[in-house]
Scaffold this active site. Structure first.
Site, short mmCIF file in Angstrom:
data_model
loop_
_atom_site.label_atom_id
_atom_site.label_comp_id
_atom_site.label_asym_id
_atom_site.label_seq_id
_atom_site.Cartn_x
_atom_site.Cartn_y
_atom_site.Cartn_z
N TYR A 148 0.84 -1.20 0.00
CA TYR A 148 0.00 0.00 0.00
C TYR A 148 0.88 1.25 0.00
O TYR A 148 0.73 2.12 -0.86
CB TYR A 148 -0.89 -0.03 1.24
CG TYR A 148 -1.86 1.13 1.37
CD1 TYR A 148 -2.89 1.30 0.45
CD2 TYR A 148 -1.74 2.04 2.42
CE1 TYR A 148 -3.78 2.35 0.58
CE2 TYR A 148 -2.63 3.09 2.55
CZ TYR A 148 -3.65 3.24 1.63
OH TYR A 148 -4.55 4.28 1.76
N ASN A 177 -6.01 9.28 8.60
CA ASN A 177 -7.14 8.41 8.97
C ASN A 177 -8.45 9.17 9.04
O ASN A 177 -8.57 10.16 9.76
CB ASN A 177 -6.89 7.76 10.34
CG ASN A 177 -5.74 6.77 10.30
OD1 ASN A 177 -4.76 6.94 10.98
ND2 ASN A 177 -5.85 5.75 9.47
N PHE A 194 -13.82 -0.91 16.76
CA PHE A 194 -14.19 -0.54 18.14
C PHE A 194 -15.71 -0.36 18.26
O PHE A 194 -16.32 -0.81 19.23
CB PHE A 194 -13.49 0.76 18.55
CG PHE A 194 -12.03 0.61 18.91
CD1 PHE A 194 -11.46 -0.63 19.10
CD2 PHE A 194 -11.24 1.74 19.08
CE1 PHE A 194 -10.10 -0.76 19.43
CE2 PHE A 194 -9.89 1.63 19.42
CZ PHE A 194 -9.33 0.38 19.59
N GLY A 210 -1.34 0.45 23.28
CA GLY A 210 -2.40 1.45 23.07
C GLY A 210 -1.91 2.88 23.21
O GLY A 210 -2.69 3.82 23.08
N ASP A 274 3.36 -1.07 12.58
CA ASP A 274 2.31 -0.11 12.95
C ASP A 274 2.97 1.21 13.36
O ASP A 274 3.83 1.21 14.25
CB ASP A 274 1.52 -0.69 14.14
CG ASP A 274 0.21 0.00 14.35
OD1 ASP A 274 -0.32 0.57 13.39
OD2 ASP A 274 -0.29 -0.03 15.50
N PRO A 275 2.60 2.35 12.74
CA PRO A 275 3.25 3.60 13.15
C PRO A 275 2.95 3.96 14.59
O PRO A 275 1.83 3.79 15.07
CB PRO A 275 2.63 4.64 12.20
CG PRO A 275 1.75 3.93 11.25
CD PRO A 275 1.61 2.51 11.68
N ARG A 276 3.99 4.46 15.32
CA ARG A 276 3.80 4.83 16.73
C ARG A 276 3.03 6.14 16.85
O ARG A 276 2.23 6.31 17.75
CB ARG A 276 5.16 5.02 17.43
CG ARG A 276 5.94 3.76 17.69
CD ARG A 276 5.23 2.78 18.60
NE ARG A 276 4.94 3.31 19.93
CZ ARG A 276 4.16 2.70 20.81
NH1 ARG A 276 3.57 1.56 20.50
NH2 ARG A 276 3.95 3.22 21.99
P1 NAD Z 1 -12.54 1.84 0.32
O1 NAD Z 1 -11.87 0.51 0.27
O2 NAD Z 1 -13.78 1.98 1.10
O3 NAD Z 1 -12.84 2.36 -1.14
C1 NAD Z 1 -12.02 2.09 -2.24
C2 NAD Z 1 -12.91 1.90 -3.46
O4 NAD Z 1 -12.08 1.68 -4.61
C3 NAD Z 1 -13.83 0.68 -3.35
O5 NAD Z 1 -15.13 1.00 -3.77
C4 NAD Z 1 -13.18 -0.34 -4.26
O6 NAD Z 1 -14.11 -1.27 -4.78
C5 NAD Z 1 -12.56 0.53 -5.32
N1 NAD Z 1 -11.40 -0.08 -5.98
C6 NAD Z 1 -10.27 -0.55 -5.39
N2 NAD Z 1 -9.44 -1.01 -6.34
C7 NAD Z 1 -10.06 -0.82 -7.53
C8 NAD Z 1 -9.71 -1.10 -8.88
N3 NAD Z 1 -8.54 -1.66 -9.22
N4 NAD Z 1 -10.59 -0.78 -9.86
C9 NAD Z 1 -11.78 -0.20 -9.57
N5 NAD Z 1 -12.18 0.08 -8.30
C10 NAD Z 1 -11.31 -0.24 -7.31
O7 NAD Z 1 -11.44 2.88 0.83
P2 NAD Z 1 -11.60 4.39 1.27
O8 NAD Z 1 -11.34 4.49 2.71
O9 NAD Z 1 -12.84 4.96 0.73
O10 NAD Z 1 -10.34 5.04 0.54
C11 NAD Z 1 -10.48 5.77 -0.68
C12 NAD Z 1 -9.14 6.34 -1.09
O11 NAD Z 1 -8.65 7.23 -0.08
C13 NAD Z 1 -8.06 5.30 -1.30
O12 NAD Z 1 -7.26 5.67 -2.40
C14 NAD Z 1 -7.25 5.36 -0.03
O13 NAD Z 1 -5.92 4.97 -0.23
C15 NAD Z 1 -7.36 6.83 0.33
N6 NAD Z 1 -7.20 7.05 1.78
C16 NAD Z 1 -8.20 6.75 2.65
C17 NAD Z 1 -8.01 6.94 4.00
C18 NAD Z 1 -9.10 6.67 5.03
O14 NAD Z 1 -8.86 6.88 6.23
N7 NAD Z 1 -10.27 6.24 4.63
C19 NAD Z 1 -6.78 7.42 4.48
C20 NAD Z 1 -5.77 7.66 3.56
C21 NAD Z 1 -5.99 7.50 2.20
#
Ligand code: NAD
Length: 314
Positions: A148, A177, A194, A210, A274-276
């Site tokens: 990732y 997050n 949680f 934690g 896991d980041p601290r």
């Molecule tokens: P999620 O898993 O709920 O949503 C990701 C969506 O992308 C899903 O609907 C999945 O089906 C689709 N997807 C994944 N791979 C695919 C592919 N190859 N082709 C087509 N569709 C695909 O995740 P999220 O939390 O909604 O995250 C969305 C974006 O935000 C991601 O890029 C994630 O890295 C980034 N992000 C989210 C967070 C968070 O806290 N939620 C934090 C940092 C970054």
């Protein structure tokens, strides 16, 4: 700024579905590209009958086409929960690499603004605190989470190269997050885990001691920041997150309080790499976009418990 027609990759996911709803509310026609690998049709329940909404079921790691004009691409498609990306490591790298390439090619071909969702995980287990955009990170390139972290680092490099070499109108946001309605109970992330445990009266499981920290942004705040970045022409990267830092143990206690649960807390083995500490410096977002989060963790959790997802308890 008004967008006529936006493509949202990952539109059926947690963040993407909220982005689709907000864009439609602002009068933008939305094409969601998703193959439902971690998202679900249920997330699109609010928008699927809207005549301004289209769904293209496709894997973004394979070439795909969206006919017609497009003036905004929001590239969110990527498994985001550790439980998901650890289950599909190669597919995650393919999505971060080829998927981002295809999203950038689409935007370039249409002359559209594109914002690519990167992550705080590009900072790895950070040695600088709080994390500013100038920090290069501390990532284990072959650890389990690298599929990732490195996919996102590559996605950032590719995005920057499209801007430099082709003049693409790119922007990168590093999302910290984020939590809120429509997270899946079983997706392995801390807040839904949680909440599910607290609502079911089960013991909350905290990894390690934690004392590791997190900074948690409510989804409505995040969507507002993402769209502010889209409306700008800044290339970024720009951190988007809530700088209120809290220990994982205190998050567990707050979830118990907000849900009125009688659950206890149990410590389990720490997660690998896991980041601290995790806390964004958001001065850049404040200065460039006039953005900062408004919703406290307590209020965000209350909203999540009230509106949502009693389903989390099932
Ligand atoms: P999620 O898993 O709920 O949503 C990701 C969506 O992308 C899903 O609907 C999945 O089906 C689709 N997807 C994944 N791979 C695919 C592919 N190859 N082709 C087509 N569709 C695909 O995740 P999220 O939390 O909604 O995250 C969305 C974006 O935000 C991601 O890029 C994630 O890295 C980034 N992000 C989210 C967070 C968070 O806290 N939620 C934090 C940092 C970054």
């Amino acid at each position: 700024m008004h967008f006529e027609r936006a493509v949202v990759t990952g539109g059926a996911g947690f963040l993407g579905s909220h982005v689709c709803t907000e864009l439609l509310r602002r009068g933008t026609h939305v094409v969601s590209v998703d193959d439902f690998r971690t998202g679900s049709p249920g997330n699109l329940r609010d928008v699927r009958d809207d005549p301004s909404f289209e769904l293209l079921v496709a894997d973004v790691a394979e070439p795909f086409d969206v006919p017609g004009t497009v003036d905004l691409v929001l590239h969110l498609a990527c498994p985001a929960s550790p439980a998901d990306y650890l289950r599909m490591p190669v597919a995650t790298l393919r999505t971060g690499g080829f998927g981002t390439l295809h999203a950038l090619e689409l935007a370039l071909g249409k002359g559209a603004r594109i914002v690519v969702a990167s992550t705080s995980e590009v900072y790895g287990d950070p040695l600088e605190h709080p994390q500013r955009e100038t920090y290069w990170g501390n990532v284990n390139p072959i650890g389990p989470r690298s599929v990732y972290d490195e996919a996102k680092r590559f996605a950032e490099a590719l995005t920057a190269a499209f801007h430099t070499e082709h003049g693409a109108r790119t922007g990168i946001v590093r999302i910290f997050n984020t939590y809120g309605r429509r997270m899946r109970a079983g997706d392995g992330r801390m807040i839904p885990t949680f909440l599910r445990q607290a609502l079911a009266g089960e013991t909350l499981t905290v990894h390690g001691d934690g004392h590791q920290t997190r900074s948690l942004c409510y989804v409505d705040d995040l969507v507002r920041g993402l769209l502010a970045m889209a409306e700008s022409e800044h290339t970024g990267p720009v951190n988007l997150g809530n700088p209120d830092e809290i220990t994982v143990l205190d998050v567990a206690r707050l979830v118990i309080e907000v849900t009125g649960s009688r659950s206890g807390i149990r410590h389990v083995e720490p997660m690998v790499d896991d980041p601290r500490r995790r806390c964004p410096d958001i001065q850049l977002a404040q200065r460039l976009l006039g953005w900062r989060p408004r919703v406290s963790l307590r209020d965000g959790l209350r909203a999540m418990v009230d509106t949502a997802d009693r389903a989390l308890a099932r």
